[in-house]
Motif scaffolding. Structure first.
Motif, mmCIF file in Angstrom:
data_model
loop_
_atom_site.group_PDB
_atom_site.id
_atom_site.type_symbol
_atom_site.label_atom_id
_atom_site.label_comp_id
_atom_site.label_asym_id
_atom_site.label_seq_id
_atom_site.Cartn_x
_atom_site.Cartn_y
_atom_site.Cartn_z
ATOM 1 N N GLY A 236 0.861 -1.177 0.000
ATOM 2 C CA GLY A 236 0.000 0.000 0.000
ATOM 3 C C GLY A 236 0.894 1.222 0.000
ATOM 4 O O GLY A 236 2.109 1.123 0.172
ATOM 5 N N VAL A 237 0.287 2.393 -0.178
ATOM 6 C CA VAL A 237 1.097 3.617 -0.177
ATOM 7 C C VAL A 237 1.857 3.749 1.135
ATOM 8 O O VAL A 237 3.026 4.152 1.147
ATOM 9 C CB VAL A 237 0.198 4.861 -0.394
ATOM 10 N N ASN A 238 1.234 3.386 2.237
ATOM 11 C CA ASN A 238 1.845 3.563 3.555
ATOM 12 C C ASN A 238 2.029 2.250 4.309
ATOM 13 O O ASN A 238 2.033 2.238 5.545
ATOM 14 C CB ASN A 238 0.990 4.536 4.392
ATOM 15 N N ASP A 239 2.207 1.167 3.584
ATOM 16 C CA ASP A 239 2.405 -0.128 4.226
ATOM 17 C C ASP A 239 3.365 -0.968 3.396
ATOM 18 O O ASP A 239 3.310 -0.964 2.162
ATOM 19 C CB ASP A 239 1.075 -0.870 4.368
ATOM 20 N N SER A 240 4.229 -1.719 4.085
ATOM 21 C CA SER A 240 5.154 -2.609 3.388
ATOM 22 C C SER A 240 5.523 -3.775 4.285
ATOM 23 O O SER A 240 5.368 -3.723 5.513
ATOM 24 C CB SER A 240 6.419 -1.860 2.943
#
Length: 622
Positions: free
Chosen positions: A587-591
């Motif tokens: 996600g844009v803010n998850d890895s």
């Protein structure tokens, strides 16, 4: 029948006495409420969320205030301003924003103030001729630590600027006034502790383009704001009030971006932009906040001179690149068979590339007589067959659309056959394996990175406290020869003799990077490490070393393979590490990130320790 005349007289007398008291009471209440308003406190740069007992202006200059306690008492400063307006017409010129606010909020005040023509202020406004405002974000510069966070400033545009040139625009910048001769350490120390005064300064925008785009190779992102004419008028009036006024400058909170947010809060009260950053105000995060409150109407990308040059060189074949480089060094290449046999279009592209490359080199190397003459001859040859060259530049992902800069992580893993869980917090802001959209490849800048580890059995330890970690991988090729470098300061656990020891260390190094494949970096650095370790014979130990690695970017995942070795000079300890890390953006803010590290430690007692560590981590950016 009794007369009511005496009672009527008494009533009239009481009303006459009470009327001034009532009027005074109403006036007192009006002044008190105005002094508590967000608009007035914004004009004084006082945090609107502060309690009455903790009021303190961010302005650190007594010249800005009309009352002795104006920096802590907004009511006192409001009364002093009203008094000054009534007694001295020039107050309207010194404080045009305060004047606008008070005239609009206090009935009949304007009639009690003698009009005064503010020629200097009106001339300044006429020079700016502003009809729209743009927030500009200067992106990171890989080889400058102080520029890696980016920078923001405002641009003031005249009417129809889209149809003309922004060279007619002015830029407003807030920055530290650095003492001449301060070295890097002193600069950092003062910047962190507020040792420099900061001021606003306005300059023609073309000077900023030259500074950032040409001299510092930084791309510019221009966010046009949807401010109304009245809001722009109030902002400019307040900027005039701040001319020559000092603020304490801090790198991480009261910096360029925080001051600009205060100006936007003055222009459009109620946004509360500055209140979003009670601790730190990183330029990139402030751009995001401006976008979130719907202040942005459009965005324009202005590529740096280096970005344009690299895009143009990418249009050439390998042989054409060799000719362009040779031509930039020797004008006689124009008469070579290899150049003559090319079509006119190919020749023009090579000529233009050589000319632009030579101009780029001259920006940093001065204008020697022979290079100036060569540049002139190339330009003259170009003008013999003038044509418009269109350089296709891929617009990257906007920086404000990338992952957010603060991160928390949770991991499970195993080291030396012992399972553990780990919790991580990072204050800022991006490492080599974080999601790439919106950031530069090959760049890592992290501050305040804390890892707490809990082992099976109940033991809990501070695995690492990283104060600073920087990596800059700048690829070299036949045209450009930048250096790559790294720096790190931390407390960390190190296996020493027979146990983990929390050590303090500072390390760094420099070397070279190349791109054997697109979206990849192959690097080698010579490094040095200073470590304070109570288990060493000498508490402070120095170790030279080597660090090599391969980094590869796919659209949603990144691979990093590293190998490093240190040889301590006096304690005869040698440490080696081989690491493989793979991250996956979900996600844009998850890895998610997987890492496998293999360690080998030789000591002066010929004791060999070898172990491995495996870890699976989830990261969230906010």
């Amino acid at each position: 029948m009794k007369s009511n005349i005496p009672n009527l007289s008494i009533t009239l007398i009481i009303l006459m006495l009470l009327t001034p008291v009532k009027a005074y009471s109403e006036q007192y209440e009006t002044i008190t409420q105005l002094s508590k308003s967000e608009e007035w406190r914004g004009l004084l740069h006082i945090d609107v969320e502060s309690s009455d007992s903790a009021l303190k202006s961010y302005v650190d200059d007594s010249k800005f205030f009309l009352s002795a306690d104006g920096s802590t008492n907004p009511r006192s400063e409001l009364l002093a301003t009203i008094k000054a307006l009534k007694s001295n017409g020039k107050t309207q010129c010194r404080y045009p924003a305060r004047t606008l606010f008070l005239f609009s909020r206090i009935e009949n005040l304007k009639q009690e103030v003698t009009p005064f023509e503010c020629k200097d202020y009106l001339d300044w406004r006429s020079t700016l001729n502003t009809t729209s405002v743009v927030l500009v974000f200067a992106s990171a510069q890989l080889n400058s630590p102080s520029s890696m966070y980016g920078h923001t400033f405002l641009r003031f545009d005249p009417e129809n600027v889209e149809q003309g040139s922004t060279y007619l625009s002015y830029a407003l910048n807030f920055g530290a006034t650095v003492t001449e001769g301060d070295n890097g350490f002193l600069y950092a120390a003062k910047g962190l502790t507020g040792g420099y005064p900061g001021q606003f300064a306005a300059n023609p925008y073309f000077e900023k383009i030259k500074e950032y785009s040409r001299l510092e190779n930084r791309d510019l992102w221009e966010y046009k704001l949807n401010l109304t004419a009245d809001e722009i008028n109030m902002m400019l009036a307040h900027i005039w009030e701040l001319q020559g006024i000092n603020f304490d400058y801090y790198f991480f909170d009261e910096n360029c971006s925080f001051r600009l947010l205060e100006l936007l809060d003055v222009a459009r009260p109620g946004l509360g932009l500055a209140n979003h950053f009670p601790v730190t105000a990183m330029p990139l995060d402030t751009v995001r906040v401006v976008e979130q409150v719907n202040l942005v109407s459009s965005v324009y990308y202005r590529a740096s001179v280096l970005t344009e040059l690299k895009a143009q060189l990418a249009m050439l074949t390998n042989d054409e690149k060799n000719l362009a480089l040779a031509l930039s060094e020797d004008i006689k290449v124009l008469d070579s068979p290899e150049f003559i046999k090319l079509t006119t279009k190919q020749q023009q592209l090579i000529l233009d590339s050589a000319y632009r490359y030579l101009r780029y080199q001259n920006t940093f190397n001065g204008r020697a007589k022979d290079t100036t003459r060569r540049s002139f001859l190339l330009l003259r040859r170009l003008n013999e067959n003038p044509s418009e060259l269109i350089i296709p530049i891929d617009v990257p992902v906007r920086p404000d659309l990338g992952h957010k800069t603060t991160m928390v992580g949770a991991s499970i893993g195993e080291t030396q056959d012992t399972p553990f869980i780990e919790f991580q917090y990072r204050g800022s802001y991006h490492d080599l394996l974080d999601p790439m959209p919106g950031y530069y490849e090959g760049m890592s800048l992290n501050m305040v990175n804390v890892m707490i580890r809990a082992y099976k059995g109940g033991d809990i330890e501070l695995a690492k406290l990283e104060l600073l970690d920087i990596t800059s991988l700048s690829a070299r090729d036949r045209f450009f020869s930048p250096w790559s470098w790294q720096a790190n300061i931390s407390l960390e656990q190190q296996w020493t003799i027979d146990k983990n020891v929390l050590v303090t260390q500072g390390s760094g190094g420099g070397g070279v990077s190349y791109q054997p494949l697109d979206n990849s970096y192959l690097f080698l650095m010579v490094t040095g490490r200073l470590e304070f370790n109570r288990k060493f014979d000498h508490y402070a130990a120095i170790a030279p070393g080597l660090h090599a690695g391969f980094l590869y970017y796919w659209p949603k995942t990144t691979l990093l393979i590293e190998a490093e070795q240190y040889q301590f000079l006096f304690d005869q300890t040698k440490r080696s590490r081989v690491s493989l890390q793979q991250s996956l953006q979900i996600g844009v803010n998850d890895s998610i990130r997987f890492s496998a590290d293999f360690y080998h430690i030789d000591t002066q007692d010929n004791v060999n320790n070898a172990f491995q560590e495996l870890k699976l981590e989830y990261r969230h950016y906010f």
